[in-house]
Design a protein around this motif. Structure first.
Motif, PDB file in Angstrom:
ATOM      1  N   ALA A  65     -11.133  -2.457   4.098  1.00 46.80           N
ATOM      2  CA  ALA A  65     -10.768  -2.102   5.104  1.00 46.80           C
ATOM      3  C   ALA A  65      -9.454  -2.786   5.086  1.00 46.80           C
ATOM      4  N   THR A  66      -8.791  -2.892   4.341  1.00 51.68           N
ATOM      5  CA  THR A  66      -7.586  -2.393   3.589  1.00 51.68           C
ATOM      6  C   THR A  66      -6.069  -2.663   4.595  1.00 51.68           C
ATOM      7  N   GLY A  67      -6.371  -1.617   5.486  1.00 56.50           N
ATOM      8  CA  GLY A  67      -5.449  -1.954   6.735  1.00 56.50           C
ATOM      9  C   GLY A  67      -4.128  -1.915   6.165  1.00 56.50           C
ATOM     10  N   THR A  68      -3.127  -2.079   6.501  1.00 55.49           N
ATOM     11  CA  THR A  68      -1.551  -1.819   6.708  1.00 55.49           C
ATOM     12  C   THR A  68      -1.545  -2.625   4.922  1.00 55.49           C
ATOM     13  N   GLY A  69      -2.283  -2.835   4.260  1.00 53.71           N
ATOM     14  CA  GLY A  69      -2.065  -3.384   2.876  1.00 53.71           C
ATOM     15  C   GLY A  69      -2.099  -4.620   3.030  1.00 53.71           C
ATOM     16  N   ASP A  70      -1.549  -6.010   3.792  1.00 58.29           N
ATOM     17  CA  ASP A  70      -1.108  -7.425   3.259  1.00 58.29           C
ATOM     18  C   ASP A  70      -1.731  -7.577   2.503  1.00 58.29           C
ATOM     19  N   LEU A  71      -3.627  -7.738   2.452  1.00 62.22           N
ATOM     20  CA  LEU A  71      -4.260  -8.658   1.665  1.00 62.22           C
ATOM     21  C   LEU A  71      -3.838  -7.292   0.349  1.00 62.22           C
ATOM     22  N   ALA A  72      -3.730  -6.350  -0.615  1.00 59.81           N
ATOM     23  CA  ALA A  72      -4.170  -5.947  -1.327  1.00 59.81           C
ATOM     24  C   ALA A  72      -2.498  -6.513  -2.052  1.00 59.81           C
ATOM     25  N   ILE A  73      -1.666  -6.368  -0.958  1.00 63.53           N
ATOM     26  CA  ILE A  73      -0.264  -6.598  -1.973  1.00 63.53           C
ATOM     27  C   ILE A  73      -0.228  -8.383  -1.691  1.00 63.53           C
ATOM     28  N   SER A  74      -1.266  -8.797  -1.366  1.00 56.98           N
ATOM     29  CA  SER A  74      -1.024 -11.089  -1.834  1.00 56.98           C
ATOM     30  C   SER A  74      -1.823 -10.966  -3.251  1.00 56.98           C
ATOM     31  N   LEU A  75      -3.278  -9.994  -3.414  1.00 60.59           N
ATOM     32  CA  LEU A  75      -3.583  -9.626  -4.494  1.00 60.59           C
ATOM     33  C   LEU A  75      -3.068  -9.869  -5.641  1.00 60.59           C
ATOM     34  N   ILE A  83      -5.829  -2.765  -8.459  1.00 58.12           N
ATOM     35  CA  ILE A  83      -6.615  -3.527  -7.388  1.00 58.12           C
ATOM     36  C   ILE A  83      -6.383  -1.995  -6.354  1.00 58.12           C
ATOM     37  N   VAL A  84      -7.157  -1.234  -5.437  1.00 55.76           N
ATOM     38  CA  VAL A  84      -7.762  -0.558  -4.668  1.00 55.76           C
ATOM     39  C   VAL A  84      -7.851  -1.170  -2.948  1.00 55.76           C
ATOM     40  N   GLY A  85      -6.763  -0.117  -2.566  1.00 52.41           N
ATOM     41  CA  GLY A  85      -6.496  -0.661  -0.963  1.00 52.41           C
ATOM     42  C   GLY A  85      -7.303   0.424   0.128  1.00 52.41           C
ATOM     43  N   LEU A  86      -8.765  -0.054   0.481  1.00 50.83           N
ATOM     44  CA  LEU A  86      -9.676   1.328   1.208  1.00 50.83           C
ATOM     45  C   LEU A  86      -9.683   1.442   2.461  1.00 50.83           C
ATOM     46  N   ASP A  87      -9.221   2.183   3.237  1.00 51.56           N
ATOM     47  CA  ASP A  87      -9.762   2.248   4.841  1.00 51.56           C
ATOM     48  C   ASP A  87     -10.102   3.383   4.955  1.00 51.56           C
ATOM     49  N   ILE A  88     -10.549   3.235   6.458  1.00 50.08           N
ATOM     50  CA  ILE A  88     -10.583   5.080   6.706  1.00 50.08           C
ATOM     51  C   ILE A  88      -9.491   5.286   8.013  1.00 50.08           C
ATOM     52  N   SER A  89      -8.627   4.543   7.995  1.00 46.07           N
ATOM     53  CA  SER A  89      -8.138   5.070   9.095  1.00 46.07           C
ATOM     54  C   SER A  89      -6.109   5.039   8.182  1.00 46.07           C
ATOM     55  N   ASP A  90      -6.023   6.672   8.532  1.00 48.66           N
ATOM     56  CA  ASP A  90      -5.309   7.075   7.486  1.00 48.66           C
ATOM     57  C   ASP A  90      -3.476   6.186   7.542  1.00 48.66           C
ATOM     58  N   GLY A  91      -3.601   6.206   9.173  1.00 47.54           N
ATOM     59  CA  GLY A  91      -2.198   5.929   9.555  1.00 47.54           C
ATOM     60  C   GLY A  91      -2.159   4.527   9.848  1.00 47.54           C
ATOM     61  N   LEU A  93      -3.490   3.124   6.483  1.00 43.44           N
ATOM     62  CA  LEU A  93      -2.626   3.188   5.502  1.00 43.44           C
ATOM     63  C   LEU A  93      -1.324   3.892   4.749  1.00 43.44           C
ATOM     64  N   GLU A  94      -0.496   4.658   5.465  1.00 38.73           N
ATOM     65  CA  GLU A  94       0.522   5.269   5.433  1.00 38.73           C
ATOM     66  C   GLU A  94       1.425   3.949   5.663  1.00 38.73           C
ATOM     67  N   VAL A  95       1.583   2.771   6.993  1.00 43.24           N
ATOM     68  CA  VAL A  95       2.812   1.962   7.197  1.00 43.24           C
ATOM     69  C   VAL A  95       2.222   1.248   5.271  1.00 43.24           C
ATOM     70  N   GLY A  96       0.786   0.469   4.871  1.00 36.59           N
ATOM     71  CA  GLY A  96       0.835   0.202   3.877  1.00 36.59           C
ATOM     72  C   GLY A  96       1.357   1.081   2.519  1.00 36.59           C
ATOM     73  N   ARG A  97       1.066   1.683   2.613  1.00 38.70           N
ATOM     74  CA  ARG A  97       1.943   2.257   1.182  1.00 38.70           C
ATOM     75  C   ARG A  97       3.139   2.621   1.255  1.00 38.70           C
ATOM     76  N   THR A  98       4.012   2.362   3.054  1.00 43.36           N
ATOM     77  CA  THR A  98       5.419   2.450   3.050  1.00 43.36           C
ATOM     78  C   THR A  98       5.948   1.481   1.798  1.00 43.36           C
ATOM     79  N   GLU A 110      -3.845   1.327  -5.907  1.00 41.68           N
ATOM     80  CA  GLU A 110      -3.823   2.547  -5.501  1.00 41.68           C
ATOM     81  C   GLU A 110      -5.099   2.407  -3.941  1.00 41.68           C
ATOM     82  N   MET A 111      -4.327   3.277  -2.795  1.00 45.75           N
ATOM     83  CA  MET A 111      -4.783   3.133  -1.172  1.00 45.75           C
ATOM     84  C   MET A 111      -5.224   4.005  -1.256  1.00 45.75           C
ATOM     85  N   VAL A 112      -6.467   4.474  -0.300  1.00 44.13           N
ATOM     86  CA  VAL A 112      -7.572   5.366  -1.200  1.00 44.13           C
ATOM     87  C   VAL A 112      -8.003   5.445   0.801  1.00 44.13           C
TER      88      VAL A 112
END
Length: 242
Positions: A65-75, A83-91, A93-98, A110-112
């Protein structure tokens, strides 16, 4: 178990589909509104999660449930090489990828896009797994926790950061007023999705926090379970081992 809370009361879709739709809709506004709603304290809570994970010296970390990736980035501040950031919402994840592209962290994160209750990952493959403000969105909490247990390595660490409800006066009354009156109003005024922030409030109130969640973790198979209330009990960090 808590009652089932969904974002859209009149929808015939399941909770999973509704939650996905909701987060896709609010993905671009989520970070800014989240900072406002939590007064920025969520950053402090996430930093504590990073410290707990970092103390275990992991090589591989999964952020569910990484969402926009804040915790994945901090990790990335930990020793983790992957580090794998996984979420069910592509919207989301797209913010996180940016963000990840901007920070040039593609070689580490890696965002999945995947369902947390059906993880497309091998068993016993991560040293640490984190979930920040995500377990209450699981359609089937025990199934999701079972999947987390499956992919966590023996001896691995599972850390959950989730909202909880203060039990002491006057924090209990203050929290109730804020979560039922202020938070939904902020959502109605500033969000594209007028019901999203009411759902976030309702789902937090119905989540089995504290000892109740400890018991579910134990039932799933986790051991050495701890819970650490944060900021007068409005959030809790749970730590468990496999």
């Amino acid at each position: 178990m808590s009652k089932k809370v969904t974002p859209y009361k009149n929808s015939e879709e399941g909770k999973k589909e509704q939650v996905t739709k909701m987060f896709d809709t609010i993905s671009k506004e989520y970070d800014n509104l989240n900072r406002v709603i939590s007064f920025g304290i969520d950053i402090k809570w996430r930093n504590k999660v990073v410290e707990i994970v970092g103390n275990t010296a992991p090589e591989t970390v999964l952020d569910i449930a990484t969402g926009t990736g804040d915790l994945a980035i901090s990790l990335t501040k930990t020793s983790a090489k992957k580090i794998v950031g996984l979420d069910i919402s592509d919207g989301m994840l797209e913010v996180g990828r940016t963000k990840i592209n901007k920070l040039q962290l593609n070689n580490k994160i890696e965002m999945v896009l995947a369902d947390s209750e059906e993880l497309p990952l091998e068993a016993n493959s991560f040293d640490a797994i984190t979930v920040a403000f995500g377990v209450r969105n699981f359609e089937n909490l025990e199934k999701g926790l079972g999947e987390i247990y499956r992919v966590l390595k023996p001896g691995g660490t599972f850390v959950v950061l989730e909202t909880s409800v203060p039990t002491k006066t006057p924090y209990k009354q203050g929290y109730r007023f804020y979560s039922t009156k202020i938070l939904p109003t902020i959502g109605r005024v500033f969000s594209k999705d007028k019901v999203a922030y009411k759902y976030l409030s309702d789902s937090a109130a119905s989540f089995p926090y504290g000892e109740a969640f400890n018991n579910i973790l134990q039932k799933t198979g986790f051991i050495a379970i701890e819970n650490k209330p944060q900021t007068f009990g409005v959030a809790t960090i749970y730590i468990a081992k496999k």
